[in-house]
Design an enzyme around this catalytic site. Structure first.
Site, PDB file in Angstrom:
ATOM      1  N   GLY A 382      -2.564   5.461  12.037  1.00  0.00           N
ATOM      2  CA  GLY A 382      -1.809   6.227  11.137  1.00  0.00           C
ATOM      3  C   GLY A 382      -2.792   6.503   9.895  1.00  0.00           C
ATOM      4  O   GLY A 382      -3.853   5.628   9.710  1.00  0.00           O
ATOM      5  N   GLN A 383      -2.321   7.505   9.127  1.00  0.00           N
ATOM      6  CA  GLN A 383      -3.161   7.727   7.937  1.00  0.00           C
ATOM      7  C   GLN A 383      -2.422   8.087   7.093  1.00  0.00           C
ATOM      8  O   GLN A 383      -1.195   8.861   7.260  1.00  0.00           O
ATOM      9  CB  GLN A 383      -4.393   9.020   8.230  1.00  0.00           C
ATOM     10  CG  GLN A 383      -5.480   8.660   9.178  1.00  0.00           C
ATOM     11  CD  GLN A 383      -6.396   9.808   9.282  1.00  0.00           C
ATOM     12  OE1 GLN A 383      -5.950  10.750   9.717  1.00  0.00           O
ATOM     13  NE2 GLN A 383      -7.475   9.742   9.034  1.00  0.00           N
ATOM     14  N   ASP A 500       8.785   1.219  -3.418  1.00  0.00           N
ATOM     15  CA  ASP A 500       8.605   2.327  -2.637  1.00  0.00           C
ATOM     16  C   ASP A 500       9.161   2.167  -1.291  1.00  0.00           C
ATOM     17  O   ASP A 500       8.659   2.340  -0.179  1.00  0.00           O
ATOM     18  CB  ASP A 500       7.019   2.539  -2.555  1.00  0.00           C
ATOM     19  CG  ASP A 500       6.789   4.147  -2.141  1.00  0.00           C
ATOM     20  OD1 ASP A 500       7.530   4.922  -2.165  1.00  0.00           O
ATOM     21  OD2 ASP A 500       5.443   4.172  -1.423  1.00  0.00           O
TER      22      ASP A 500
END
Length: 708
Positions: A382-383, A500
């Site tokens: 993932g990025q 977050d």
């Protein structure tokens, strides 16, 4: 540097390749990089993009003139140029969206989405960069990276603004120029533009790859090789094409796009580069070393000066061995320099007892390169905005996730150190485990346990026949997330606020158990501390409105974000939707609360929830989510209370046949919860929609965004 026999300047502006001035087409890379110079005014323009250029830099940026949009009685001013299809995008790092107005809502949008907005208070008539920083008569927010289309707007949303409704401006601006050069006189109808920074790169096609093929990145290159190197950057969610960028190696400078060797940087010209213990500097090709004299000027580090005082015979005997030793020591010295910054930061944390050193392993860079096949793109899991995660296999056979940061700057170092500090203190089955880190590389690298089944958001919002999210599964996952947050808030060595929480940061392991991840922005607090006062940071749709107003993050701010995730699990809908009507609003939290108030709860629930859960338990969970989303943090439950409630529902479902009848359960009657949405009131940084507020705005209520 321009190509040979090509114009190098237009007035005082230098023109480095791949940019160039015609008519010789060999002077520029392609038509997007062709420039036109007006000799009479020394003005420089990008011919195809029709932009006036102020500065060009070979590091991948250029500064151009950007229009100031002037708003008056429904008139919408000139907008920034549409850069779709070009090699240019608006820099999210260098620019800020700025609105000179007060009492009105200013917003900035991309081609498809609203990306942010702000409102400032009215006080006097002065306007300055300092006023914008605190939100008086002017406000600013960051924009996401890689945007090619930007539009600005200032709306009269029935708020009290200035009587002069025509004195409103909105524009994108280079924040360095704005901070150092902008004055009140620049706000006039006569001054129609300000500088803005664009990021440029070469498009990846057969031509560009063929031209720069021999410079494509090679990790095995020698440390003192001056040859430039190029990389192909993959497309991202906001940048739709692959890009080719070229660099000079560390320790060298020049224009890598000319395909000529870069030249060495003499670091020793910086008189402060060496410390007091080794104050003398010796420059080498691509690097340098520091040393000190002892015994009347004799050097202590003789290896780097072998042969200078010896005879020719000794040089012949030792040349081969000395050269190999020299190469080895210089390469080792380069690695040590990279380690130094990380070590200094970590040692400070370790000495203060903030890092559990027994839990953190220091990995060698070669070990991680081997485990990820030299960070092969086929190993990418993932990025994101902070970096790329690769799948790796250690020598002992363990599968791990290797997170490699994309860039090196102070904020990245801080997030790296912070995540090490936080995760070294945590030992919980529903929190992703940090195995260690690497200090030998130019960018931070963290190594985690491998979580194989993706993130929760994928299963909520995408069809997955292999693992359907039944009511029981959703209830279990919600309980696991709540338990992990309760542990962070109450049971960790120091209370930890995640800051977050969102469904993409909840991973699912091999048994589909929830694992809370991504602690780069988390913070630990003293046991007697009730809140953190910070620049507002969070992701749009999950951000606590109370935190947004006050800049004070509490444990109840995590509770609000968890409430949004719980509503996602109940409804199967995304936290921000652009498909709902204006009456329904774009925020899932607003939509959910409004639907409950109107008695439409079961009309918006996911089919799996309605099919699998008893009506009584569904209503209890819905009321729990509603409590988490209360605008007043004091009236929200704690994560410990949320955990206990969810565990109680799970236990009752195991021991009963569905609980009470629907008619026997009533909605919790609380005071009306307004469907508020969140808009920034000042500056911001970070992933998603990050925004900051000043203390001067604490008394201003958070107002509904009526255009949503």
């Amino acid at each position: 540097m321009a190509k040979r026999n090509c114009p190098t300047h237009c007035g005082d502006i230098s023109i480095p390749y791949p940019f160039g001035i015609g008519p010789n087409k060999d002077c520029y890379f392609d038509e997007w990089f062709e420039m036109v110079c007006n000799q009479s005014s020394s003005s420089l323009y990008l011919r195809r993009a029709q932009l006036e250029v102020l500065n060009v830099y070979a590091n991948g940026t250029l500064r151009v003139k950007n229009p100031i949009a002037f708003f008056c009685d429904g008139y919408r001013g000139q907008q920034p140029v549409n850069l779709s299809g070009s090699p240019f995008v608006y820099s999210g790092r260098h620019n800020k969206f700025t609105a000179v107005s007060c009492g009105y809502l200013a917003s900035v949008s991309s081609e498809k989405y609203l990306v942010g907005g702000c409102r400032s208070i009215c006080e006097g008539t002065s306007v300055s960069p300092e006023d914008c920083e605190i939100g008086v008569n002017c406000c600013q927010i960051n924009i996401p990276p890689h945007l090619s289309v930007i539009s600005t707007d200032i709306e009269d949303d029935d708020r009290r603004g200035r009587e002069d409704t025509c004195n409103n401006y909105a524009f994108l601006v280079d924040q360095v120029w704005f901070r150092n050069n902008f004055t009140a006189s620049d706000f006039s109808h006569n001054n129609d533009s300000v500088p803005v920074v664009l990021v440029w790169s070469l498009g990846v096609d057969n031509t560009s790859v063929a031209v720069f093929h021999r410079f494509m990145s090679n990790d095995s290159r020698a440390y003192d090789d001056p040859k430039p190197y190029c990389k192909i950057l993959n497309a991202t969610s906001t940048y739709t094409r692959q890009r080719l960028v070229c660099y000079c190696p560390p320790g060298f400078e020049g224009n890598p796009y000319l395909r000529n060797p870069c030249h060495d940087i003499d670091e020793c010209t910086d008189k402060n580069i060496c410390g007091p213990l080794a104050p003398h500097c010796m420059n080498y090709n691509g690097t340098y070393t520091c040393y000190r004299h002892i015994d009347g000027g004799k050097t202590k580090i003789k290896l780097i000066l072998i042969g200078l005082g010896a005879g020719l015979g000794l040089l012949l005997l030792l040349t081969g061995g000395a050269w190999l030793g020299y190469r080895f020591l210089k390469k080792r010295h380069t690695i040590k320099r990279r380690e130094m910054f990380f070590k200094l930061k970590l040692e400070k944390k370790i000495s203060s007892g903030e890092v559990n050193v027994e839990k953190i392993k220091l990995f060698k860079s070669k070990e991680l390169e081997k485990s990820t096949d030299n960070f092969n793109i086929d190993r990418i899991l993932g990025q994101g905005g902070q970096g790329t995660v690769y799948k790796g296999m250690l020598t002992d056979g363990r599968i791990v996730a290797v997170k490699k940061s994309k860039r090196v700057d102070e904020s990245q170092f801080s997030d790296f150190i912070n995540e090490v500090v936080i995760l070294s203190q945590i030992n919980h089955r529903n929190v992703v485990q940090l195995l260690g880190c690497c200090l030998e590389t130019e960018v931070p690298i963290l190594v985690y346990e491998f979580i194989p089944n993706g993130n929760l958001s994928q299963y909520i919002h995408e069809q997955n026949e292999e693992f359907p999210l039944t009511w029981e599964v959703r209830l279990r996952i919600a309980g696991e997330i709540a338990g992990a947050l309760s542990y962070l808030h109450v049971s960790a060595a120091f209370p930890i606020y995640h800051r977050d929480i969102k469904s993409t940061n909840i991973l699912l392991d091999a048994k589909y158990r929830a694992k809370v991840a991504d602690f780069g922005t988390s913070r630990s607090v003293a046991i007697d501390q009730t809140h953190l006062t910070t620049l507002v940071h969070g992701t749009f749709g999950y951000l606590d409105p109370e935190y947004f107003q006050s800049s004070q993050f509490t444990n109840k701010s995590d509770v609000y974000s968890f409430g949004v995730v719980l509503v996602e699990l109940l409804t199967g809908q995304k936290p921000i939707s652009f498909n709902k009507s204006q009456e329904e609003g774009k925020s899932l939290a607003t939509y959910f609360i409004t639907s409950m108030q109107l008695g439409h709860l079961f009309e918006i629930l996911d089919a799996q929830v309605v099919k699998g859960g008893s009506k009584a338990d569904i209503i209890v969970v819905a009321n729990l989510a509603r409590g988490c989303l209360n605008l007043s943090g004091k009236k929200r439950p704690t994560m410990r209370e949320v955990t206990a409630e969810l565990e109680g529902i799970q236990m009752s479902e195991k021991t009963s046949n569905g609980g009470q009848n629907y008619e026997e359960v009533e909605y919790v009657r609380t005071e009306s919860i307004e469907p508020w949405d969140i808009v920034s009131s000042s500056t911001g940084t970070g992933p998603g929609l990050d925004c900051g507020t000043s203390s001067s705005l604490n008394e201003i209520p958070l107002l509904p965004f009526k255009s949503w």
